[in-house]
Structures are given as structure tokens and as C-alpha cells.
Design a protein around this motif. Structure first.
Motif, PDB file in Angstrom:
ATOM      1  N   VAL A  61       0.850  -1.197   0.000  1.00  0.00           N
ATOM      2  CA  VAL A  61       0.000   0.000   0.000  1.00  0.00           C
ATOM      3  C   VAL A  61       0.882   1.243   0.000  1.00  0.00           C
ATOM      4  CG1 VAL A  61      -1.658   1.319   1.382  1.00  0.00           C
ATOM      5  CG2 VAL A  61      -1.967  -1.147   1.085  1.00  0.00           C
ATOM      6  N   ALA A  62       1.909   1.249   0.833  1.00  0.00           N
ATOM      7  CA  ALA A  62       2.821   2.393   0.900  1.00  0.00           C
ATOM      8  C   ALA A  62       3.588   2.565  -0.404  1.00  0.00           C
ATOM      9  CB  ALA A  62       3.790   2.218   2.069  1.00  0.00           C
ATOM     10  N   ALA A  63       4.029   1.452  -1.004  1.00  0.00           N
ATOM     11  CA  ALA A  63       4.772   1.539  -2.262  1.00  0.00           C
ATOM     12  C   ALA A  63       3.908   2.138  -3.353  1.00  0.00           C
ATOM     13  CB  ALA A  63       5.268   0.150  -2.677  1.00  0.00           C
ATOM     14  N   LEU A  64       2.640   1.739  -3.413  1.00  0.00           N
ATOM     15  CA  LEU A  64       1.727   2.300  -4.415  1.00  0.00           C
ATOM     16  C   LEU A  64       1.448   3.774  -4.129  1.00  0.00           C
ATOM     17  CD1 LEU A  64      -0.714  -0.695  -4.809  1.00  0.00           C
ATOM     18  CD2 LEU A  64       0.907   0.147  -6.521  1.00  0.00           C
ATOM     19  N   ALA A  65       1.214   4.104  -2.862  1.00  0.00           N
ATOM     20  CA  ALA A  65       0.949   5.506  -2.498  1.00  0.00           C
ATOM     21  C   ALA A  65       2.137   6.391  -2.856  1.00  0.00           C
ATOM     22  CB  ALA A  65       0.621   5.612  -1.010  1.00  0.00           C
ATOM     23  N   ALA A  66       3.353   5.879  -2.674  1.00  0.00           N
ATOM     24  CA  ALA A  66       4.552   6.647  -3.010  1.00  0.00           C
ATOM     25  C   ALA A  66       4.642   6.916  -4.513  1.00  0.00           C
ATOM     26  CB  ALA A  66       5.802   5.905  -2.528  1.00  0.00           C
ATOM     27  N   GLN A  67       3.926   6.113  -5.317  1.00  0.00           N
ATOM     28  CA  GLN A  67       3.882   6.305  -6.769  1.00  0.00           C
ATOM     29  C   GLN A  67       2.662   7.121  -7.198  1.00  0.00           C
ATOM     30  OE1 GLN A  67       4.190   2.501  -8.804  1.00  0.00           O
ATOM     31  NE2 GLN A  67       5.776   1.826  -7.405  1.00  0.00           N
ATOM     32  N   GLY A  68       1.914   7.669  -6.232  1.00  0.00           N
ATOM     33  CA  GLY A  68       0.771   8.508  -6.537  1.00  0.00           C
ATOM     34  C   GLY A  68      -0.550   7.782  -6.661  1.00  0.00           C
ATOM     35  N   VAL A  69      -0.588   6.503  -6.313  1.00  0.00           N
ATOM     36  CA  VAL A  69      -1.824   5.723  -6.360  1.00  0.00           C
ATOM     37  C   VAL A  69      -2.553   5.903  -5.031  1.00  0.00           C
ATOM     38  CG1 VAL A  69      -2.785   3.390  -6.559  1.00  0.00           C
ATOM     39  CG2 VAL A  69      -0.788   4.032  -7.927  1.00  0.00           C
ATOM     40  N   ASP A  70      -3.860   6.107  -5.077  1.00  0.00           N
ATOM     41  CA  ASP A  70      -4.672   6.146  -3.859  1.00  0.00           C
ATOM     42  C   ASP A  70      -4.914   4.697  -3.451  1.00  0.00           C
ATOM     43  OD1 ASP A  70      -6.215   7.249  -1.788  1.00  0.00           O
ATOM     44  OD2 ASP A  70      -8.048   6.987  -2.957  1.00  0.00           O
ATOM     45  N   ALA A  71      -4.159   4.198  -2.489  1.00  0.00           N
ATOM     46  CA  ALA A  71      -4.131   2.779  -2.160  1.00  0.00           C
ATOM     47  C   ALA A  71      -4.727   2.509  -0.780  1.00  0.00           C
ATOM     48  CB  ALA A  71      -2.701   2.260  -2.210  1.00  0.00           C
ATOM     49  N   THR A  72      -5.585   1.500  -0.732  1.00  0.00           N
ATOM     50  CA  THR A  72      -6.200   1.075   0.524  1.00  0.00           C
ATOM     51  C   THR A  72      -5.891  -0.392   0.746  1.00  0.00           C
ATOM     52  OG1 THR A  72      -8.017   2.647   0.280  1.00  0.00           O
ATOM     53  CG2 THR A  72      -8.380   0.782   1.775  1.00  0.00           C
ATOM     54  N   GLY A  73      -5.491  -0.731   1.958  1.00  0.00           N
ATOM     55  CA  GLY A  73      -5.241  -2.111   2.337  1.00  0.00           C
ATOM     56  C   GLY A  73      -6.188  -2.531   3.436  1.00  0.00           C
ATOM     57  N   VAL A  74      -6.717  -3.743   3.322  1.00  0.00           N
ATOM     58  CA  VAL A  74      -7.611  -4.310   4.326  1.00  0.00           C
ATOM     59  C   VAL A  74      -6.955  -5.564   4.880  1.00  0.00           C
ATOM     60  CG1 VAL A  74      -9.896  -5.288   4.773  1.00  0.00           C
ATOM     61  CG2 VAL A  74      -9.640  -3.470   3.077  1.00  0.00           C
ATOM     62  N   ASP A  75      -6.897  -5.671   6.199  1.00  0.00           N
ATOM     63  CA  ASP A  75      -6.333  -6.872   6.808  1.00  0.00           C
ATOM     64  C   ASP A  75      -7.144  -7.253   8.038  1.00  0.00           C
ATOM     65  OD1 ASP A  75      -3.520  -8.404   6.324  1.00  0.00           O
ATOM     66  OD2 ASP A  75      -4.204  -8.602   8.394  1.00  0.00           O
ATOM     67  N   LEU A  76      -7.289  -8.542   8.258  1.00  0.00           N
ATOM     68  CA  LEU A  76      -8.085  -9.016   9.398  1.00  0.00           C
ATOM     69  C   LEU A  76      -7.288  -9.080  10.688  1.00  0.00           C
ATOM     70  CD1 LEU A  76      -7.329 -12.271  10.000  1.00  0.00           C
ATOM     71  CD2 LEU A  76      -8.432 -12.474   7.790  1.00  0.00           C
ATOM     72  N   SER A  77      -5.966  -8.974  10.600  1.00  0.00           N
ATOM     73  CA  SER A  77      -5.124  -9.036  11.791  1.00  0.00           C
ATOM     74  C   SER A  77      -5.019  -7.660  12.453  1.00  0.00           C
ATOM     75  CB  SER A  77      -3.725  -9.526  11.404  1.00  0.00           C
ATOM     76  OG  SER A  77      -2.790  -9.219  12.425  1.00  0.00           O
ATOM     77  N   GLY A  78      -5.411  -7.596  13.707  1.00  0.00           N
ATOM     78  CA  GLY A  78      -5.269  -6.353  14.456  1.00  0.00           C
ATOM     79  C   GLY A  78      -3.810  -5.954  14.614  1.00  0.00           C
ATOM     80  N   GLU A  79      -2.917  -6.945  14.773  1.00  0.00           N
ATOM     81  CA  GLU A  79      -1.487  -6.662  14.914  1.00  0.00           C
ATOM     82  C   GLU A  79      -0.926  -6.054  13.633  1.00  0.00           C
ATOM     83  OE1 GLU A  79       0.539  -6.944  17.581  1.00  0.00           O
ATOM     84  OE2 GLU A  79      -1.134  -7.552  18.830  1.00  0.00           O
ATOM     85  N   HIS A  80      -1.272  -6.645  12.482  1.00  0.00           N
ATOM     86  CA  HIS A  80      -0.803  -6.077  11.213  1.00  0.00           C
ATOM     87  C   HIS A  80      -1.364  -4.668  11.020  1.00  0.00           C
ATOM     88  CE1 HIS A  80       0.496 -10.026   9.202  1.00  0.00           C
ATOM     89  NE2 HIS A  80       1.544  -9.225   9.258  1.00  0.00           N
ATOM     90  N   HIS A  81      -2.620  -4.475  11.364  1.00  0.00           N
ATOM     91  CA  HIS A  81      -3.251  -3.159  11.207  1.00  0.00           C
ATOM     92  C   HIS A  81      -2.531  -2.118  12.057  1.00  0.00           C
ATOM     93  CE1 HIS A  81      -6.474  -0.121  12.082  1.00  0.00           C
ATOM     94  NE2 HIS A  81      -6.390  -0.078  10.767  1.00  0.00           N
ATOM     95  N   ARG A  82      -2.242  -2.442  13.308  1.00  0.00           N
ATOM     96  CA  ARG A  82      -1.540  -1.504  14.185  1.00  0.00           C
ATOM     97  C   ARG A  82      -0.141  -1.181  13.647  1.00  0.00           C
ATOM     98  NH1 ARG A  82      -4.910  -3.926  17.788  1.00  0.00           N
ATOM     99  NH2 ARG A  82      -3.655  -5.783  18.171  1.00  0.00           N
ATOM    100  N   LEU A  83       0.561  -2.205  13.153  1.00  0.00           N
ATOM    101  CA  LEU A  83       1.895  -1.986  12.597  1.00  0.00           C
ATOM    102  C   LEU A  83       1.813  -1.094  11.357  1.00  0.00           C
ATOM    103  CD1 LEU A  83       4.918  -2.568  12.574  1.00  0.00           C
ATOM    104  CD2 LEU A  83       4.437  -4.675  11.333  1.00  0.00           C
ATOM    105  N   ALA A  84       0.824  -1.350  10.483  1.00  0.00           N
ATOM    106  CA  ALA A  84       0.659  -0.536   9.272  1.00  0.00           C
ATOM    107  C   ALA A  84       0.323   0.912   9.628  1.00  0.00           C
ATOM    108  CB  ALA A  84      -0.423  -1.140   8.380  1.00  0.00           C
TER     109      ALA A  84
END
Length: 197
Positions: A61-84
Motif C-alpha cells: 500500500v505504501a509503495a503504491l501511495a509513493a507512486q501517486g496511487v490512492d491505495a487502501t489495504g484491508v487486513d483481518l489481523s489487528g497486529e498487522h493493522h496496528r503496525l501498518a
């Protein structure tokens, strides 16, 4: 010895997030399990926006956003979400959501899950190749061959079967291949792209 089944898939991905720690990068977009191997964002076809299901710590998501893409990521893990959120929360164009993409990512094969996507949208996915001669739901040891018994089920098909399934479900411009590993006897990565007709 008790085993943990796919019912604990959130717990599995939370443990995965804790194993990864703070290892993050938005310098490159990758489809394979090997750093710097395989295509970049080219399989997406230069989108203005993108949705990643199972976005983990949000690096893609960050790599795409850095290229100007409006990027959204969905994850079911609360730990991954907090880290992101902690890592990419202030990056313009990068959005991370803690949600139940589980029904899409872990249960049915991608063609069945993609019916609600807008016409013309490109769908791209990658996963470990199917065991040769096998297809459909396959089991794997979620924690490798050491430690607790954690059984994870995943959908996997050989490239020709994926291409047939995608075409049967109304996709066009279908391309599915196995990107080779750096070493000839190592596991490659199956990558598929298609456009919703």
C-alpha cells in the motif's frame, strides 16, 4: 498434542505480524517471497486507485501511495493493522483498514470473490504454486515444520486451471504464470492478472 485449525486464522496472522516486527519498506513493490525478485507494480496496469486484500503490514500500500496511487489495504489481523498504522499512517494516499477481508482472501477462490468488483477493474494476485497435480483447497503447516501444529487452508491451482477459472467467470486479458525463484530448485511464485469483463 492439540492442533490449531483455520478457525484461528486471525491468531495466525497476528503471530506473523509479531514475527516480522518493524521490517518494512516502501521502496519497491513485490509479488514474490524473494526481495527484489519478479515484477513491480506493472501487473496492476497503472491504476489511479488500488485495493489490497490481506495487506499485512502495509508495505505494498505504501509503495503504491509513493507512486501517486490512492491505495487502501484491508487486513483481518489487528497486529498487522496496528503496525501498518504506526508505520504508514501519515503517508498521503496510503489507507489501512482493519476489516473482515477474510471471506475474500481465505475462503473462496479469487474468481468467485471478485464478482462485485467494477467492470474493467484489473485483478491481480500471487501465492505459492499449487503442489504439482493438485488443485483447489490445499493444506499447509502455518508455522512451518517446527513448533505448534497450525493448519492453514489455501486455494491453489496450476496456471492453466487459474486461467480457465478466470475466463469462465467473465474475466478477460488473463495472464497466469509462475515467476521462478532465484535458485532453480526453490519454490517460485504464481502470479495472475485479469480484467473484469
Amino acid at each position: 498434542m492439540a492442533s490449531t485449525d483455520i478457525d484461528d486464522v486471525v491468531g495466525y496472522w497476528d503471530r506473523d505480524a509479531r514475527r516480522d516486527g518493524d521490517r518494512v519498506s516502501h521502496e519497491a513493490f513485490g509479488w514474490t517471497q524473494y526481495d527484489g525478485r519478479g515484477p513491480g507494480a506493472e501487473p496492476l496496469g497503472g491504476p489511479r486507485s488500488a485495493l489490497e486484500l490481506g495487506s499485512g503490514r502495509g508495505d505494498a500500500v505504501a509503495a503504491l501511495a509513493a507512486q501517486g496511487v490512492d491505495a487502501t489495504g484491508v487486513d483481518l489481523s489487528g497486529e498487522h493493522h496496528r503496525l501498518a498504522l504506526r508505520t504508514w499512517g501519515g503517508l498521503p494516499g496510503a489507507h489501512v483498514v482493519h476489516g473482515q477481508g477474510r471471506a475474500v482472501v481465505h475462503r473462496p477462490p479469487p474468481p468467485a470473490a471478485a464478482g462485485a468488483r467494477p467492470r474493467g477493474a484489473r485483478r491481480a494476485f500471487s501465492h505459492a504454486p499449487a503442489v504439482p497435480g493438485s488443485h483447489g483447497v490445499q493444506g499447509m503447516c502455518g508455522d512451518g515444520f517446527t513448533g505448534r501444529q497450525v493448519w492453514i487452508h489455501r486455494w491453489a491451482h496450476e496456471p492453466g486451471t487459474w486461467a480457465d477459472l478466470l475466463t469462465e467467470h467473465g474475466f478477460t486479458d488473463v495472464r497466469v504464470w509462475v515467476e521462478p525463484a532465484p535458485e532453480p530448485d526453490h519454490v517460485g511464485t504464481l502470479i495472475g492478472t485479469a480484467r473484469r469483463g
